[in-house]
Scaffold this active site. Structure first.
Site, PDB file in Angstrom:
ATOM      1  CG  ASP A 157     -10.650  -5.320 -21.222  1.00 47.70           C
ATOM      2  OD1 ASP A 157     -11.272  -4.303 -20.875  1.00 47.70           O
ATOM      3  OD2 ASP A 157     -11.151  -6.174 -21.991  1.00 47.70           O
ATOM      4  CG  HIS A 471      -8.200  -4.677 -12.940  1.00 44.90           C
ATOM      5  ND1 HIS A 471      -7.136  -5.482 -12.629  1.00 44.90           N
ATOM      6  CD2 HIS A 471      -8.661  -5.125 -14.147  1.00 44.90           C
ATOM      7  CE1 HIS A 471      -6.951  -6.380 -13.601  1.00 44.90           C
ATOM      8  NE2 HIS A 471      -7.866  -6.168 -14.535  1.00 44.90           N
ATOM      9  CD  GLU A 526     -11.878  -4.231 -15.699  1.00 46.39           C
ATOM     10  OE1 GLU A 526     -12.186  -5.321 -15.182  1.00 46.39           O
ATOM     11  OE2 GLU A 526     -11.548  -4.109 -16.894  1.00 46.39           O
TER      12      GLU A 526
HETATM   13  O1  G3I Z   1     -27.077 -13.212 -16.079  1.00 50.13           O
HETATM   14  C1  G3I Z   1     -26.856 -13.694 -14.759  1.00 50.13           C
HETATM   15  C2  G3I Z   1     -28.150 -13.793 -14.021  1.00 50.13           C
HETATM   16  O2  G3I Z   1     -28.982 -14.704 -14.666  1.00 50.13           O
HETATM   17  C3  G3I Z   1     -27.865 -14.207 -12.580  1.00 50.13           C
HETATM   18  O3  G3I Z   1     -29.037 -14.208 -11.849  1.00 50.13           O
HETATM   19  C4  G3I Z   1     -26.873 -13.240 -11.948  1.00 50.13           C
HETATM   20  C5  G3I Z   1     -26.486 -13.657 -10.536  1.00 50.13           C
HETATM   21  O4  G3I Z   1     -25.126 -13.472 -10.270  1.00 50.13           O
HETATM   22  O5  G3I Z   1     -25.702 -13.197 -12.715  1.00 50.13           O
HETATM   23  C6  G3I Z   1     -25.936 -12.755 -14.034  1.00 50.13           C
HETATM   24  O6  G3I Z   1     -24.720 -12.760 -14.705  1.00 50.13           O
HETATM   25  C7  G3I Z   1     -23.835 -11.719 -14.404  1.00 50.13           C
HETATM   26  C8  G3I Z   1     -23.499 -11.007 -15.698  1.00 50.13           C
HETATM   27  O7  G3I Z   1     -22.528 -10.014 -15.455  1.00 50.13           O
HETATM   28  C9  G3I Z   1     -24.707 -10.355 -16.335  1.00 50.13           C
HETATM   29  O8  G3I Z   1     -25.177  -9.300 -15.553  1.00 50.13           O
HETATM   30  C10 G3I Z   1     -22.560 -12.301 -13.807  1.00 50.13           C
HETATM   31  O9  G3I Z   1     -22.833 -12.855 -12.541  1.00 50.13           O
HETATM   32  C11 G3I Z   1     -21.489 -11.261 -13.678  1.00 50.13           C
HETATM   33  O10 G3I Z   1     -20.278 -11.859 -13.299  1.00 50.13           O
HETATM   34  C12 G3I Z   1     -21.298 -10.541 -14.987  1.00 50.13           C
HETATM   35  O11 G3I Z   1     -20.410  -9.469 -14.771  1.00 50.13           O
HETATM   36  C13 G3I Z   1     -19.870  -8.871 -15.937  1.00 50.13           C
HETATM   37  C14 G3I Z   1     -18.357  -9.100 -15.970  1.00 50.13           C
HETATM   38  O12 G3I Z   1     -17.801  -8.409 -17.080  1.00 50.13           O
HETATM   39  C15 G3I Z   1     -17.963 -10.568 -16.072  1.00 50.13           C
HETATM   40  O13 G3I Z   1     -18.410 -11.100 -17.273  1.00 50.13           O
HETATM   41  C16 G3I Z   1     -20.153  -7.387 -15.853  1.00 50.13           C
HETATM   42  O14 G3I Z   1     -21.552  -7.151 -15.964  1.00 50.13           O
HETATM   43  C17 G3I Z   1     -19.429  -6.623 -16.944  1.00 50.13           C
HETATM   44  O15 G3I Z   1     -19.552  -5.233 -16.690  1.00 50.13           O
HETATM   45  C18 G3I Z   1     -17.941  -7.010 -16.961  1.00 50.13           C
HETATM   46  O16 G3I Z   1     -17.383  -6.388 -18.072  1.00 50.13           O
HETATM   47  C19 G3I Z   1     -15.975  -6.505 -18.224  1.00 50.13           C
HETATM   48  C20 G3I Z   1     -15.739  -7.132 -19.588  1.00 50.13           C
HETATM   49  O17 G3I Z   1     -16.199  -8.468 -19.578  1.00 50.13           O
HETATM   50  C21 G3I Z   1     -14.266  -7.064 -19.980  1.00 50.13           C
HETATM   51  N1  G3I Z   1     -13.783  -5.723 -19.873  1.00 50.13           N
HETATM   52  C22 G3I Z   1     -13.914  -5.165 -18.552  1.00 50.13           C
HETATM   53  C23 G3I Z   1     -15.364  -5.109 -18.145  1.00 50.13           C
HETATM   54  C24 G3I Z   1     -15.549  -4.474 -16.782  1.00 50.13           C
HETATM   55  O18 G3I Z   1     -15.130  -5.275 -15.724  1.00 50.13           O
HETATM   56  O1  9MR Z   2      -8.209  -7.709 -16.652  1.00 48.95           O
HETATM   57  C1  9MR Z   2      -9.383  -8.447 -16.892  1.00 48.95           C
HETATM   58  C2  9MR Z   2     -10.595  -7.551 -16.712  1.00 48.95           C
HETATM   59  O2  9MR Z   2     -10.602  -6.515 -17.656  1.00 48.95           O
HETATM   60  C3  9MR Z   2     -11.879  -8.356 -16.774  1.00 48.95           C
HETATM   61  O3  9MR Z   2     -12.993  -7.565 -16.413  1.00 48.95           O
HETATM   62  C4  9MR Z   2     -11.806  -9.537 -15.835  1.00 48.95           C
HETATM   63  C5  9MR Z   2     -13.030 -10.423 -15.903  1.00 48.95           C
HETATM   64  O4  9MR Z   2     -13.214 -10.946 -17.162  1.00 48.95           O
HETATM   65  O5  9MR Z   2     -10.664 -10.309 -16.105  1.00 48.95           O
HETATM   66  C6  9MR Z   2      -9.456  -9.621 -15.968  1.00 48.95           C
HETATM   67  O6  9MR Z   2      -8.419 -10.472 -16.279  1.00 48.95           O
HETATM   68  C7  9MR Z   2      -8.103 -11.403 -15.280  1.00 48.95           C
HETATM   69  C8  9MR Z   2      -8.529 -12.797 -15.706  1.00 48.95           C
HETATM   70  O7  9MR Z   2      -9.934 -12.888 -15.861  1.00 48.95           O
HETATM   71  C9  9MR Z   2      -8.032 -13.817 -14.710  1.00 48.95           C
HETATM   72  N1  9MR Z   2      -6.613 -13.698 -14.475  1.00 48.95           N
HETATM   73  C10 9MR Z   2      -6.193 -12.366 -14.025  1.00 48.95           C
HETATM   74  C11 9MR Z   2      -6.619 -11.289 -14.992  1.00 48.95           C
HETATM   75  C12 9MR Z   2      -6.323  -9.904 -14.393  1.00 48.95           C
HETATM   76  O8  9MR Z   2      -5.034  -9.673 -14.291  1.00 48.95           O
END
Ligand code: G3I
Ligand code: 9MR
Length: 548
Positions: A157, A471, A526
């Site tokens: 992103d 991604h 991603e």
């Molecule tokens: O904190 C909870 C924990 O309490 C629980 O036991 C565990 C079980 O699933 O989940 C934990 O939360 C997780 C969180 O990361 C913290 O580690 C979520 O499930 C998990 O979905 C979350 O994933 C993060 C994801 O964004 C969604 O928010 C990733 O670590 C993080 O690397 C990823 O980062 C994204 C940015 O938001 C947007 N840009 C791209 C980037 C990479 O995908």
């Molecule tokens: O592209 C987004 C990615 O960078 C993030 O890690 C991810 C989770 O937050 O979300 C992606 O965006 C998606 C959105 O959450 C849901 N609709 C589709 C998007 C991807 O095309």
């Protein structure tokens, strides 16, 4: 098929191949040029790896040290991909992993001389960014316009997040601090290559300059992120909608990650004071101001405010950020008060990730242990590093797959868990020279380069069986068939949070197989700066320490 690190090994490295249980245990390594048998031996008895449900055998061919190109074969299985044994085997991989940060620069056009077919126009200049309602203060009311240019896009992103930038930038700085000669020799890849700084520091600076703009100069607090309200569409950076960009809500984690990173940067950049007049001192002052804000605001957890739907990097526990910031401030300022503030006796060690940075404190303390002031407990520092490495090595030794990865390690971005485990094992090896730690660290890199359940080499552009559809908005939108090179895909994990957005099906519900090489799969495929940074660190470290 027989699986192996698809790039290869240094001559003295620990070398392991993985065979399906149905194959013969009589294993041969074949010289790809001559077709002759270069090594012959037996695989260990089969065992089940519950993370992938496979029954597998490991063959240790470390004795093969002669440089060359090889394949591995055994009756009853398809031969392995081709790999190399040679000195400096990760040099190209390392250069590409670092170059990936350049490819993700915000606010800069990538010219053909440096970006080749991936040249593109500049996007997101971020010279007019709005203060979001959630970040409003008396000095900067809602809608105040600030300039916050440069920095790296976080991932696939186009937003920029301080929490994730901190660990990523620090890891690059640490790679340089620990292996300066390796990086000093590597130049020529980016527009700044002609200046007096090694490329890795120029690259880190691109993001550090942005991070500095994320601090409110009136109070020292740091905004969590610079972002659109929603994710941009799947377009090139310059084609993004041009929706307003905001700095959003200050927070304790962002402010402390900033403090730690700036303190480390002030130290690492000090020798370049002549080229960067005043900057190291400015960074240290910024770090101390951030620290003071966090002391006064010790528990401001980040959650996305209403209307903001981009990445959260929400973190509600701050002991680790306090410890890391205190450690870096102690080392860089020389003030003993910061060591006391760290309360080191209560700080354990863990594998670093964006939400848990205490391991980074121990990395820096361990690296500087011989020049710390008398207050530092050197035994404790060594014990923390060694304790974590010993537990990772124990898992590695007992693993059917010969890797430290297990169970709960398969999170979003699991490939970076493997590499951050390696990074911590390497700290212990640097401290006490225990060969096991180096070998277990090698296993983490082997894992992401092909000795895994998916058989992919997870770095774009590298390995015989490459990831092709990450991604990553530029890779998806640029009309070039091959993705932008040098990026580590997030990797398998059972969460499968993108199921609703993916037509492609996951091949399995098991964690180590929960991966799709499809650009719909932001949860498994991603890319991200915090995943690439340990790839830079580990590939450099194994080139330097891995034996010639
Ligand atoms: O904190 C909870 C924990 O309490 C629980 O036991 C565990 C079980 O699933 O989940 C934990 O939360 C997780 C969180 O990361 C913290 O580690 C979520 O499930 C998990 O979905 C979350 O994933 C993060 C994801 O964004 C969604 O928010 C990733 O670590 C993080 O690397 C990823 O980062 C994204 C940015 O938001 C947007 N840009 C791209 C980037 C990479 O995908
Ligand atoms: O592209 C987004 C990615 O960078 C993030 O890690 C991810 C989770 O937050 O979300 C992606 O965006 C998606 C959105 O959450 C849901 N609709 C589709 C998007 C991807 O095309």
């Amino acid at each position: 098929a027989i699986r192996v690190n698809q790039i290869g090994f240094a001559p003295q490295a620990h070398k392991v191949a993985l065979l399906p249980a149905g194959a013969s245990a009589e294993v041969e390594v074949i010289d790809a040029a001559s077709g002759k048998v270069a090594w012959r031996g037996r695989a260990a008895p089969a065992a089940v790896w519950k993370e992938s449900g496979e029954s597998v055998m490991l063959a240790d061919f470390s004795a093969l040290a002669r440089p060359g190109e090889y394949r591995i074969r055994a009756a009853g299985a398809a031969p392995s991909e081709r790999f190399a044994v040679r000195r400096g085997v990760y040099a190209q991989l390392n250069a590409a992993a670092l170059k990936a940060f350049y490819f993700n620069r915000s606010g800069m056009a990538l010219d053909a001389a440096h970006a080749g077919v991936y040249a593109r126009a500049a996007g997101h200049p971020d010279t007019r960014v709005l203060v979001h309602a959630s970040a409003a203060s008396e000095a900067r009311p809602e809608g105040t316009v600030i300039a916050s240019p440069k920095g790296w896009y976080d991932a696939g992103d186009y937003n920029k997040y301080i929490v994730n930038s901190g660990i990523s930038t620090y890891t690059l700085l640490a790679a340089f601090e620990h292996f300066p000669d390796y990086f000093a020799r590597r130049r020529g890849a980016i527009p700044e290559s002609g200046n007096a700084l090694p490329d890795i520091l120029d690259e880190a600076l691109w993001n550090l300059e942005w991070m500095l703009t994320m601090q409110d100069p009136h109070d020292g607090g740091v905004y969590n992120k610079l972002t659109n309200l929603r994710f941009d569409g799947i377009v090139m950076p310059d084609q993004a909608s041009g929706e307003p960009r905001y700095v959003v809500r200050k927070g304790t984690a962002a402010t402390l990650d900033f403090a730690a990173t700036m303190a480390a940067a002030s130290r690492v950049l000090k020798p370049y004071e002549k080229q960067l007049p005043g900057l190291p001192a400015q960074m240290l002052r910024a770090a101390e101001a951030a620290w003071e804000w966090a002391r006064a605001n010790p528990a401001v957890a980040y959650r996305n405010p209403a209307g903001v739907a981009t990445g959260e990097y929400g973190d509600a526990t701050f002991d680790d950020e306090f410890a890391w910031a205190a450690a870096e401030l102690y080392i860089s300022s020389g003030k003993d008060g910061y060591y006391a503030a760290m309360q080191p006796a209560g700080v354990t060690a863990s594998v670093p990730q964006w939400a848990d940075v205490r391991g980074l404190a121990w990395i820096s303390l361990a690296h500087h242990r011989n020049s710390l002031s008398a207050v530092a407990d050197r035994k404790l520092i060594a014990a923390r590093i060694d304790g974590l490495a010993a537990s990772l090595a124990a898992t590695w030794r007992a693993s059917a797959y010969g890797v430290p990865m297990q169970g709960g390690d398969f999170v979003w971005g699991s490939n970076a868990v493997a590499l951050n485990q390696s990074m911590m094992l390497l700290q212990a090896y640097r401290l006490n020279g225990r060969r096991d730690y180096l070998d277990a660290a090698q296993a983490g890199l082997d894992y992401v380069l092909g000795r895994n359940a998916t058989r992919y080499s997870f770095v774009t552009g590298f390995g015989a069986r490459q990831v092709m559809h990450p991604h990553h908005r530029p890779s998806m939108a640029d009309k070039v068939a091959a993705p932008v090179p040098g990026f580590l895909a997030g990797g398998p994990h059972a969460g499968q949070q993108d199921k609703g957005d993916c037509k492609a099906a996951y091949p399995s519900a098991l964690p180590a197989l929960s991966y799709i090489d499809d650009d719909c799969s932001y949860a498994s495929n991603e890319v991200a700066i915090n995943w690439n940074a340990p790839l830079v660190y580990v590939s450099a470290a194994l080139d330097v320490l891995g034996g010639t």
